[in-house]
Scaffold this active site. Structure first.
Site, PDB file in Angstrom:
ATOM      1  N   LYS A  29       4.887   4.354  -1.686  1.00 36.54           N
ATOM      2  CA  LYS A  29       4.935   5.654  -2.374  1.00 36.54           C
ATOM      3  C   LYS A  29       6.291   6.333  -2.221  1.00 36.54           C
ATOM      4  O   LYS A  29       6.716   7.098  -3.097  1.00 36.54           O
ATOM      5  CB  LYS A  29       3.821   6.562  -1.842  1.00 36.54           C
ATOM      6  CG  LYS A  29       2.425   6.102  -2.242  1.00 36.54           C
ATOM      7  CD  LYS A  29       1.340   6.896  -1.532  1.00 36.54           C
ATOM      8  CE  LYS A  29      -0.043   6.348  -1.897  1.00 36.54           C
ATOM      9  NZ  LYS A  29      -1.123   6.976  -1.117  1.00 36.54           N
ATOM     10  N   GLY A  45       0.820  -1.202   0.000  1.00 36.72           N
ATOM     11  CA  GLY A  45       0.000   0.000   0.000  1.00 36.72           C
ATOM     12  C   GLY A  45       0.858   1.257   0.000  1.00 36.72           C
ATOM     13  O   GLY A  45       1.917   1.329  -0.624  1.00 36.72           O
ATOM     14  N   SER A  46       0.420   2.268   0.737  1.00 38.42           N
ATOM     15  CA  SER A  46       1.029   3.595   0.647  1.00 38.42           C
ATOM     16  C   SER A  46       2.477   3.656   1.109  1.00 38.42           C
ATOM     17  O   SER A  46       3.179   4.631   0.809  1.00 38.42           O
ATOM     18  CB  SER A  46       0.193   4.599   1.447  1.00 38.42           C
ATOM     19  OG  SER A  46      -1.077   4.766   0.850  1.00 38.42           O
ATOM     20  N   MET A  47       2.962   2.643   1.842  1.00 40.64           N
ATOM     21  CA  MET A  47       4.374   2.664   2.226  1.00 40.64           C
ATOM     22  C   MET A  47       5.280   2.588   1.006  1.00 40.64           C
ATOM     23  O   MET A  47       6.455   2.970   1.067  1.00 40.64           O
ATOM     24  CB  MET A  47       4.673   1.520   3.202  1.00 40.64           C
ATOM     25  CG  MET A  47       4.092   1.748   4.585  1.00 40.64           C
ATOM     26  SD  MET A  47       4.557   0.466   5.780  1.00 40.64           S
ATOM     27  CE  MET A  47       3.632  -0.929   5.146  1.00 40.64           C
TER      28      MET A  47
END
Length: 575
Positions: free
Chosen positions: A295, A291-293
């Site tokens: 980015k 997920g967003s980790m």
């Protein structure tokens, strides 16, 4: 009729030939037995008159980095009974005497003694006080041999990492299994002579070879930091009620793992009382979309390849973006419009990350993720570690660049994620992680084992890109998705992740893997901490459910290590 045709003479010749053949066969058989098979029959004869008793080796200890025991062996004994020495008709009385000390049913013990061999084991792992009580019964037929029992003095602490042993002190999980060849030592034996009835007799030929104690294994784990991590992980799990949770603490300069925890906990002293799922080391074995980790790695590609700067403005389309036949949405109904690259990461915009990824392109995004180690093992050297899944570009679809840019269509392990962020928190080099520092021989000296030697770091990004990323990740805590990690003692930087899980082939927005990975102090990063909760039920966002745990682990651990308080950012000069 001539004498040569006399039937009696014919039969006499036949008899002589048969006798000669039988004699030759017996001679050959005797030669085979006494010469060819002499060694085998001699060994069988010795076996009939010898009795070998195994003397179990004391297993080596597992120690933390400061020499504190995480696993040890306690003195204990196996209790044996030589039935030929028991007076006729008194086996039942003997069983009653033994049961009075050992507990349990004397009838069950009697059946086991009666059905067993002449030299039968009565009990295993009997503690010294109980063994002394048995000796005081005055039963001549009893004998005792050393049979140490494995003991974990800290209970559930680091249980999934340490593992446990079976009844024969063979490691079957964790470090106990991975380093069993060094820990287990070498059993000895006691050799007794016995008579034709199987009764032990004194003899000058009686021999004993003592066991050799196993080697100690020293871990990089710090028992106190491990305790801190487990306390904070437990508090987060009790508060937000996830299905499971995990945490890691890494020493950034060395790549040494200082703590590793999986929740629910279990006690290896009584491992059979817990479900097997709780034995699992989730830090090694869990495998999920980050997920967003992820980015931060997309931003790293844009900065490293000169595609964008931290101040490049990106139109986030009000939180909805149609691309390649689907609509990308920002989480939490955020309606972001224009954000700089820095704030795309700080606010965790999926739309912004997708646009950064599209600008970088598939080939460069792939190369960047590969340089962060997502196609290799971490070097931690423990069984069960999985390799992250990053498909080659040839297998990507039109939607893949956007999806991978905000952490989907790729799967990572927690350790791989920790190693990648360690590169950002340092000078841009990827460490080889370590959890076992040395194996110590019988004199306490470390063995020379190439597998445990520190490996050279590999460059993932330039030092300049690493510095820019650290400043960007600081904004996550200052005014982004994890302001709960803001504390006065240390400047913490990091990234939240709230990854939606796949259930029955479809993404289920009610089930998330919620995480925060952070490091501190910002100017000279020392520790990195990851905490992830699997399917929390009281809240979902990583900044809410995992951020406070990471914050408190960092603060408490840095203070324990004597790292001076430093709330300042990298750009602040020391006075």
């Amino acid at each position: 009729m001539g004498p040569e045709r006399n039937p009696a003479n014919v039969w006499l010749k036949v008899a002589k030939i048969a006798f000669a053949a039988a004699f030759a066969f017996l001679a050959a058989r005797l030669f085979y037995i006494q010469v060819v098979r002499h060694g085998d029959y001699y060994a069988d004869a010795l076996a009939q008159h010898r009795l070998s008793i195994t003397l179990h080796a004391r297993r080596g200890r597992i120690l933390d980095r400061n020499g504190k025991p995480l696993a040890d062996s306690l003195d204990a004994f196996s209790v044996w009974l030589y039935k030929p020495r028991v007076p006729e008709g008194e086996l039942g009385l003997t069983a009653m005497q033994l049961a009075s000390v050992l507990g349990g049913s004397s009838a069950d013990l009697l059946r086991r003694l009666a059905d067993g061999p002449s030299y039968v084991r009565v009990a295993r792992h009997v503690d010294p006080k109980t063994a002394e009580r048995l000796r005081n019964l005055g039963i001549p037929a009893l004998d005792f041999s050393h049979d140490p029992v494995r003991f974990y003095p800290n209970g559930h602490t680091a249980a999934q990492l340490i593992g446990f042993c079976d009844a024969d002190s063979k490691g079957i999980e964790g470090v106990e299994a991975a380093f069993d060849r060094y820990l287990r030592g070498k059993d000895g034996f006691r050799l007794l002579h016995r008579d034709a009835l199987g009764r032990p007799i004194s003899s000058p030929f009686e021999a004993e070879v003592p066991p050799r104690k196993g080697y100690d294994v020293r871990l990089t784990i710090d028992l106190w930091i491990q305790t801190i991590l487990e306390e904070e992980l437990k508090e987060a799990c009790l508060r937000y009620r996830p299905k499971a949770g995990l945490g890691v603490v890494l020493d950034i300069p060395t790549g040494e793992v200082l703590a590793m925890a999986s929740w629910p906990f279990f006690d290896p002293n009584r491992f059979r009382l817990y479900p097997k799922e709780s034995w699992r080391n989730r830090v090694l074995c869990d495998f999920y979309e980050p997920g967003s980790m992820a980015k931060a790695f997309t931003a790293a590609a844009a900065l490293e390849y000169g595609v964008m700067t931290p101040d490049t403005v990106i139109d986030c389309e009000g939180g909805r973006y149609a691309l390649h036949g689907r609509v990308i949405k920002d989480a939490g109904h955020h309606g972001f419009h224009e954000l700089t690259l820095t704030y795309v990461i700080a606010k965790s915009s999926n739309v912004g990350a997708a646009k950064i990824g599209e600008a970088v392109g598939a080939e460069r995004l792939f190369r960047m993720l590969e340089s962060f180690g997502f196609r290799s093992l971490t070097g931690v050297g423990l069984p069960g570690e999985r390799r992250s899944l990053l498909r080659p570009v040839s297998r990507w679809t039109k939607q893949s660049v956007a999806s991978i840019s905000f952490g989907y269509e790729m799967c990572v392990t927690p350790l791989a994620l920790v190693r990648a962020y360690a590169a950002i928190a340092s000078d841009g080099t990827l460490p080889s992680l370590r959890v076992v520092s040395s194996v110590l021989d019988g004199h306490g000296e470390p063995l020379s084992l190439p597998s445990l030697a520190p490996k050279p770091r590999k460059r993932a990004i330039s030092p300049a890109t690493a510095r820019k990323l650290r400043k960007i990740l600081r904004k996550v805590v200052l005014d982004g998705t994890c302001r709960r990690a803001l504390i006065p003692e240390y400047a913490i930087a990091g990234k939240t992740g709230t990854a939606v899980k796949v259930v029955n082939g479809r993404y289920d927005w009610s089930k998330t893997l919620s995480s925060f990975i952070g490091f501190a102090p910002l100017r000279e990063p020392r520790l990195l901490v990851l905490v992830s909760l699997d399917e929390p039920t009281k809240a979902q966002y990583g900044g809410t459910v995992a951020g406070p745990a990471v914050r408190d682990v960092l603060r408490r651990s840095l203070e324990y290590l004597g790292v001076p308080h430093d709330p300042a950012d990298e750009t602040t000069k020391r006075k």
